[in-house]
Scaffold this motif. Structure first.
Motif, PDB file in Angstrom:
ATOM      1  N   PHE A 147     -26.945 -19.316 -28.346  1.00  0.00           N
ATOM      2  CA  PHE A 147     -27.630 -19.596 -29.619  1.00  0.00           C
ATOM      3  C   PHE A 147     -29.079 -19.950 -29.308  1.00  0.00           C
ATOM      4  O   PHE A 147     -29.339 -20.848 -28.500  1.00  0.00           O
ATOM      5  CB  PHE A 147     -26.930 -20.767 -30.328  1.00  0.00           C
ATOM      6  CG  PHE A 147     -25.452 -20.538 -30.465  1.00  0.00           C
ATOM      7  CD1 PHE A 147     -24.944 -19.838 -31.546  1.00  0.00           C
ATOM      8  CD2 PHE A 147     -24.570 -20.971 -29.477  1.00  0.00           C
ATOM      9  CE1 PHE A 147     -23.590 -19.578 -31.662  1.00  0.00           C
ATOM     10  CE2 PHE A 147     -23.214 -20.716 -29.580  1.00  0.00           C
ATOM     11  CZ  PHE A 147     -22.714 -20.014 -30.673  1.00  0.00           C
ATOM     12  N   PRO A 149     -33.360 -20.482 -30.666  1.00  0.00           N
ATOM     13  CA  PRO A 149     -34.200 -20.883 -31.797  1.00  0.00           C
ATOM     14  C   PRO A 149     -35.355 -19.910 -32.057  1.00  0.00           C
ATOM     15  O   PRO A 149     -35.431 -18.841 -31.457  1.00  0.00           O
ATOM     16  CB  PRO A 149     -34.726 -22.236 -31.349  1.00  0.00           C
ATOM     17  CG  PRO A 149     -34.869 -22.106 -29.876  1.00  0.00           C
ATOM     18  CD  PRO A 149     -33.801 -21.142 -29.420  1.00  0.00           C
ATOM     19  N   ASN A 151     -38.798 -20.342 -31.739  1.00  0.00           N
ATOM     20  CA  ASN A 151     -40.153 -20.470 -31.177  1.00  0.00           C
ATOM     21  C   ASN A 151     -40.503 -19.426 -30.115  1.00  0.00           C
ATOM     22  O   ASN A 151     -41.663 -19.089 -29.949  1.00  0.00           O
ATOM     23  CB  ASN A 151     -40.415 -21.899 -30.660  1.00  0.00           C
ATOM     24  CG  ASN A 151     -39.366 -22.397 -29.711  1.00  0.00           C
ATOM     25  OD1 ASN A 151     -38.247 -21.872 -29.676  1.00  0.00           O
ATOM     26  ND2 ASN A 151     -39.694 -23.412 -28.956  1.00  0.00           N
ATOM     27  N   LYS A 174     -26.374 -15.254 -30.802  1.00  0.00           N
ATOM     28  CA  LYS A 174     -26.870 -15.436 -32.171  1.00  0.00           C
ATOM     29  C   LYS A 174     -28.299 -15.919 -32.031  1.00  0.00           C
ATOM     30  O   LYS A 174     -28.547 -17.064 -31.669  1.00  0.00           O
ATOM     31  CB  LYS A 174     -26.047 -16.476 -32.945  1.00  0.00           C
ATOM     32  CG  LYS A 174     -26.441 -16.518 -34.419  1.00  0.00           C
ATOM     33  CD  LYS A 174     -26.157 -17.828 -35.093  1.00  0.00           C
ATOM     34  CE  LYS A 174     -27.167 -18.891 -34.771  1.00  0.00           C
ATOM     35  NZ  LYS A 174     -28.579 -18.598 -35.145  1.00  0.00           N
ATOM     36  N   GLU A 177     -32.334 -16.655 -37.116  1.00  0.00           N
ATOM     37  CA  GLU A 177     -32.422 -15.856 -38.350  1.00  0.00           C
ATOM     38  C   GLU A 177     -33.860 -15.822 -38.865  1.00  0.00           C
ATOM     39  O   GLU A 177     -34.214 -14.963 -39.662  1.00  0.00           O
ATOM     40  CB  GLU A 177     -31.514 -16.452 -39.450  1.00  0.00           C
ATOM     41  CG  GLU A 177     -30.023 -16.248 -39.220  1.00  0.00           C
ATOM     42  CD  GLU A 177     -29.475 -17.078 -38.067  1.00  0.00           C
ATOM     43  OE1 GLU A 177     -30.062 -18.124 -37.737  1.00  0.00           O
ATOM     44  OE2 GLU A 177     -28.444 -16.668 -37.494  1.00  0.00           O
ATOM     45  N   SER A 208     -24.290 -22.744 -38.410  1.00  0.00           N
ATOM     46  CA  SER A 208     -23.133 -23.602 -38.152  1.00  0.00           C
ATOM     47  C   SER A 208     -21.830 -22.800 -38.243  1.00  0.00           C
ATOM     48  O   SER A 208     -20.897 -23.015 -37.473  1.00  0.00           O
ATOM     49  CB  SER A 208     -23.116 -24.768 -39.137  1.00  0.00           C
ATOM     50  OG  SER A 208     -23.108 -24.261 -40.451  1.00  0.00           O
ATOM     51  N   GLY A 227     -32.397 -25.583 -28.502  1.00  0.00           N
ATOM     52  CA  GLY A 227     -32.770 -26.038 -29.843  1.00  0.00           C
ATOM     53  C   GLY A 227     -32.886 -27.545 -29.891  1.00  0.00           C
ATOM     54  O   GLY A 227     -33.218 -28.180 -28.882  1.00  0.00           O
ATOM     55  N   SER A 228     -32.595 -28.125 -31.045  1.00  0.00           N
ATOM     56  CA  SER A 228     -32.832 -29.564 -31.214  1.00  0.00           C
ATOM     57  C   SER A 228     -31.705 -30.405 -30.611  1.00  0.00           C
ATOM     58  O   SER A 228     -30.579 -29.930 -30.433  1.00  0.00           O
ATOM     59  CB  SER A 228     -32.988 -29.881 -32.700  1.00  0.00           C
ATOM     60  OG  SER A 228     -31.787 -29.583 -33.367  1.00  0.00           O
ATOM     61  N   VAL A 231     -28.405 -30.797 -32.889  1.00  0.00           N
ATOM     62  CA  VAL A 231     -27.548 -29.600 -32.886  1.00  0.00           C
ATOM     63  C   VAL A 231     -26.923 -29.422 -31.496  1.00  0.00           C
ATOM     64  O   VAL A 231     -25.743 -29.073 -31.376  1.00  0.00           O
ATOM     65  CB  VAL A 231     -28.334 -28.339 -33.315  1.00  0.00           C
ATOM     66  CG1 VAL A 231     -27.468 -27.100 -33.209  1.00  0.00           C
ATOM     67  CG2 VAL A 231     -28.856 -28.485 -34.740  1.00  0.00           C
ATOM     68  N   LEU A 235     -22.941 -28.939 -30.690  1.00  0.00           N
ATOM     69  CA  LEU A 235     -22.358 -27.788 -30.000  1.00  0.00           C
ATOM     70  C   LEU A 235     -21.708 -28.203 -28.678  1.00  0.00           C
ATOM     71  O   LEU A 235     -20.670 -27.652 -28.292  1.00  0.00           O
ATOM     72  CB  LEU A 235     -23.411 -26.703 -29.762  1.00  0.00           C
ATOM     73  CG  LEU A 235     -24.067 -26.087 -31.006  1.00  0.00           C
ATOM     74  CD1 LEU A 235     -24.764 -24.775 -30.661  1.00  0.00           C
ATOM     75  CD2 LEU A 235     -23.099 -25.849 -32.145  1.00  0.00           C
ATOM     76  N   LEU A 250     -32.593 -28.751 -24.707  1.00  0.00           N
ATOM     77  CA  LEU A 250     -32.902 -29.414 -25.982  1.00  0.00           C
ATOM     78  C   LEU A 250     -34.361 -29.855 -26.045  1.00  0.00           C
ATOM     79  O   LEU A 250     -35.180 -29.408 -25.268  1.00  0.00           O
ATOM     80  CB  LEU A 250     -31.913 -30.553 -26.190  1.00  0.00           C
ATOM     81  CG  LEU A 250     -30.439 -30.137 -25.970  1.00  0.00           C
ATOM     82  CD1 LEU A 250     -29.492 -31.304 -26.139  1.00  0.00           C
ATOM     83  CD2 LEU A 250     -30.039 -28.978 -26.877  1.00  0.00           C
ATOM     84  N   GLY A 251     -34.669 -30.694 -26.989  1.00  0.00           N
ATOM     85  CA  GLY A 251     -36.071 -31.047 -27.225  1.00  0.00           C
ATOM     86  C   GLY A 251     -36.646 -31.958 -26.142  1.00  0.00           C
ATOM     87  O   GLY A 251     -35.940 -32.486 -25.288  1.00  0.00           O
ATOM     88  N   ARG A 330     -41.887 -27.336 -40.449  1.00  0.00           N
ATOM     89  CA  ARG A 330     -42.826 -27.914 -39.486  1.00  0.00           C
ATOM     90  C   ARG A 330     -44.052 -28.490 -40.203  1.00  0.00           C
ATOM     91  O   ARG A 330     -44.614 -29.497 -39.791  1.00  0.00           O
ATOM     92  CB  ARG A 330     -43.283 -26.882 -38.457  1.00  0.00           C
ATOM     93  CG  ARG A 330     -42.279 -26.330 -37.501  1.00  0.00           C
ATOM     94  CD  ARG A 330     -41.252 -27.288 -36.925  1.00  0.00           C
ATOM     95  NE  ARG A 330     -41.684 -28.558 -36.388  1.00  0.00           N
ATOM     96  CZ  ARG A 330     -40.954 -29.679 -36.486  1.00  0.00           C
ATOM     97  NH1 ARG A 330     -39.798 -29.700 -37.112  1.00  0.00           N
ATOM     98  NH2 ARG A 330     -41.382 -30.795 -35.963  1.00  0.00           N
ATOM     99  N   GLU A 380     -40.353 -36.230 -31.046  1.00  0.00           N
ATOM    100  CA  GLU A 380     -40.968 -34.953 -30.660  1.00  0.00           C
ATOM    101  C   GLU A 380     -41.714 -34.344 -31.850  1.00  0.00           C
ATOM    102  O   GLU A 380     -41.109 -34.063 -32.887  1.00  0.00           O
ATOM    103  CB  GLU A 380     -39.856 -33.998 -30.223  1.00  0.00           C
ATOM    104  CG  GLU A 380     -40.355 -32.618 -29.863  1.00  0.00           C
ATOM    105  CD  GLU A 380     -39.221 -31.673 -29.477  1.00  0.00           C
ATOM    106  OE1 GLU A 380     -38.113 -31.802 -30.025  1.00  0.00           O
ATOM    107  OE2 GLU A 380     -39.452 -30.793 -28.633  1.00  0.00           O
TER     108      GLU A 380
END
Ligand code: NAD
Length: 475
Positions: A147, A149, A151, A174, A177, A208, A227-228, A231, A235, A250-251, A330, A380
């Motif tokens: 999965f 993100p 950026n 995935k 989107e 999700s 990702g964050s 999340v 997961l 992660l972040g 953002r 962050e």
């Protein structure tokens, strides 16, 4: 000029007919670029079955043959770089030269993994008894669910796809989107290079719903997420239920420590350019700046000069050095951070507000005089806002830099080799750049500690993440 957005399952490109769809927006204009099909539950089950079948085919191929196909894919990425970069700039906002750089690095990552997959060595351990052969070998983990993100639309997916393929695994990815086109174009390169049907599958949907469905499946043996932190924790919990291996990128909230013996202006030029890359929407973006008292003024002035010199605009326009933020969330986050900073006594030296009346532009911002417990110093920012504060001693700055639960990246500038060694050792972080910001290359491990996650992508560690160790004792 944009991408023809489709799902890719079992070697077939599937369009939006009969499927739910969602709009993809250009963040520079706010206008719709295209519609993205969502995978239904039946599509996800088809992807799982395809990946299971693809695993058997791919695992049975020699590392040499897999490597050749992957290198061909890298070549196609390079050949198509201009188109892929334009797709990416339209959907994500970053200036074209940044997109182009991302695409070229994407090809380099495929090449690195293509080569490294041929070096997935095991070893022979001397046995305790005569005639006993002890073999340590590596096997593919199995089907991977990944999965990614919004950026880095090709760079983040490729770390997972190429790592999985080099390890002999199949993958269902995935991608985001909000920025799907980059990954669609990337998967096209793998498909056109001859990766067999079912080995790489690309889906989109409600994040999700897709992740819950895929991770719960017995077919999936490994989860990789970028990702964050919230999340990621979710997961990681889902993966733990099935005792599945996982990599969590992660972040971060990366401290930058500028010691008094460093060239403050040179450090400001280097780190400011890195700060505003991709409008600050980078997990390893430098985000908290601690400058030793004597150099503080000089550093703030030079950094601010750099921020003021940035040209905001559509990333496809020549001369643009910073694009819009990737989504309206953002923008809201930046406004809330600036508001909180002002209420905590922060001084906005430059920027601080939205820019223009279309798209999601926010000015390059510098804020000083903030307390350590303000929002900007503790959460962050993931945007073009830079807080700069002074410090007195080494021990004090180490304590402040290590005070948060993040541990992804950190940077330091000094002319003393003793200080360089000491700060490299003292900072709690997965990656540390000392007089350097080159902490993300195909050849080196990329990943965090503390709440920034676990596991590495890149380097030999990135390949290990997709293999299981097996020990065979042969008498
Ligand atoms: P978010 O937490 O809603 O989503 C982050 C990413 O996770 C998105 O790509 C999203 O599609 C995906 N996602 C969300 N829920 C999911 C689920 N249940 N299953 C699978 N995927 C899921 O936040 P956001 O508004 O998109 O981004 C904001 C924050 O995310 C940033 O402040 C930053 O901290 C973090 N972020 C980190 C990175 C990174 O490279 N580490 C990248 C993008 C965002």
């Amino acid at each position: 000029m944009y991408s023809d957005l489709k799902l890719y399952i079992d070697g077939q490109w599937l369009d939006g007919k009969g499927r739910k769809r969602e709009d993809v927006i250009n963040p520079a204009t706010g206008k719709v670029l295209a519609q993205l099909p969502h995978a239904s539950k039946a599509d996800l089950d088809a992807a799982l079955a395809a990946a299971d079948k693809g695993l058997k085919v791919w695992k049975a191929m020699s590392a040499y043959d897999r490597s050749n196909i992957m290198r061909k894919a890298a070549g196609l990425v390079r050949e198509r770089h201009d188109h892929i970069a334009k797709v990416m700039t339209q959907e994500q906002g970053k200036p074209y030269p940044e997109s182009r750089g991302e695409v070229m690095t994407t090809a380099d990552i495929i090449d690195w993994y293509a080569e490294e997959g041929r070096r997935a060595y095991g070893r022979i351990v001397p046995g305790r008894a005569k005639g006993v052969r002890q073999i340590v070998t590596r096997e593919p983990v199995g089907v991977v669910a990944a999965f990614t993100p919004w950026n880095f639309p090709t760079l983040t997916p490729v770390r997972k796809i190429a790592g999985a393929l080099a390890g002999g695994c199949s993958i269902i990815i995935k991608a985001s989107e909000e920025t799907p086109g980059g990954c669609v174009e990337l998967v096209k390169c793998f498909a056109d290079a001859g990766v067999p049907a079912g080995v790489v599958n690309l889906v989109f949907g409600v994040p999700s719903e897709v992740s819950e469905h895929l991770i719960a499946s017995d077919t999936v043996k490994k989860v990789s997420f970028t990702g964050s932190i919230p999340v990621g924790k979710l997961l990681a919990g889902l993966a733990a239920k099935g005792m599945k291996r996982s990599t969590m990128e992660l972040g971060g909230h990366s401290p930058v420590v500028v010691f008094g013996d460093a060239d403050a202006e040179k450090a400001a030029d280097t780190i400011a350019a890195f700060k505003y890359r991709n409008a600050g929407q980078v997990c390893i973006s430098p985000t908290r700046f601690y400058v030793q008292e004597d150099s503080y003024k000089k550093f703030v002035n030079r950094f601010t000069e750099y921020a003021k010199g940035i040209t905001l605009g559509d990333g496809l326009e020549k001369g643009t050095t910073m694009g819009p933020l990737a989504n309206p969330r953002r923008l809201d986050a930046m406004e809330s951070i600036v508001q909180d900073s002002k209420s905590r006594g922060g001084k906005v030296v430059t920027g601080g507000s939205r820019h223009g009346n279309q798209g999601y532009f926010f000015q390059p911002t510098v804020i000083t005089d903030l307390p350590d417990d303000s929002k900007l110093m503790t959460v962050e920012p993931f945007g073009p806002v830079a807080p700069i504060v002074p410090f007195k001693t080494f021990d004090e700055v180490v304590e402040r830099a290590n005070s948060l639960e993040y541990g992804l990246a950190a940077y330091a500038f000094t002319s003393s080799s003793a200080t360089a060694i000491a700060i490299g050792d003292a900072i709690q972080s997965g990656m540390v750049g000392v007089n350097s910001v080159a902490i993300s290359t195909p050849e080196t491990p990329f990943g965090g500690i503390k709440e920034s996650g676990y596991g590495s992508e890149g380097g030999i560690e990135g390949l290990e993440a997709y293999t299981n160790v097996k020990f065979i004792s042969q008498a």
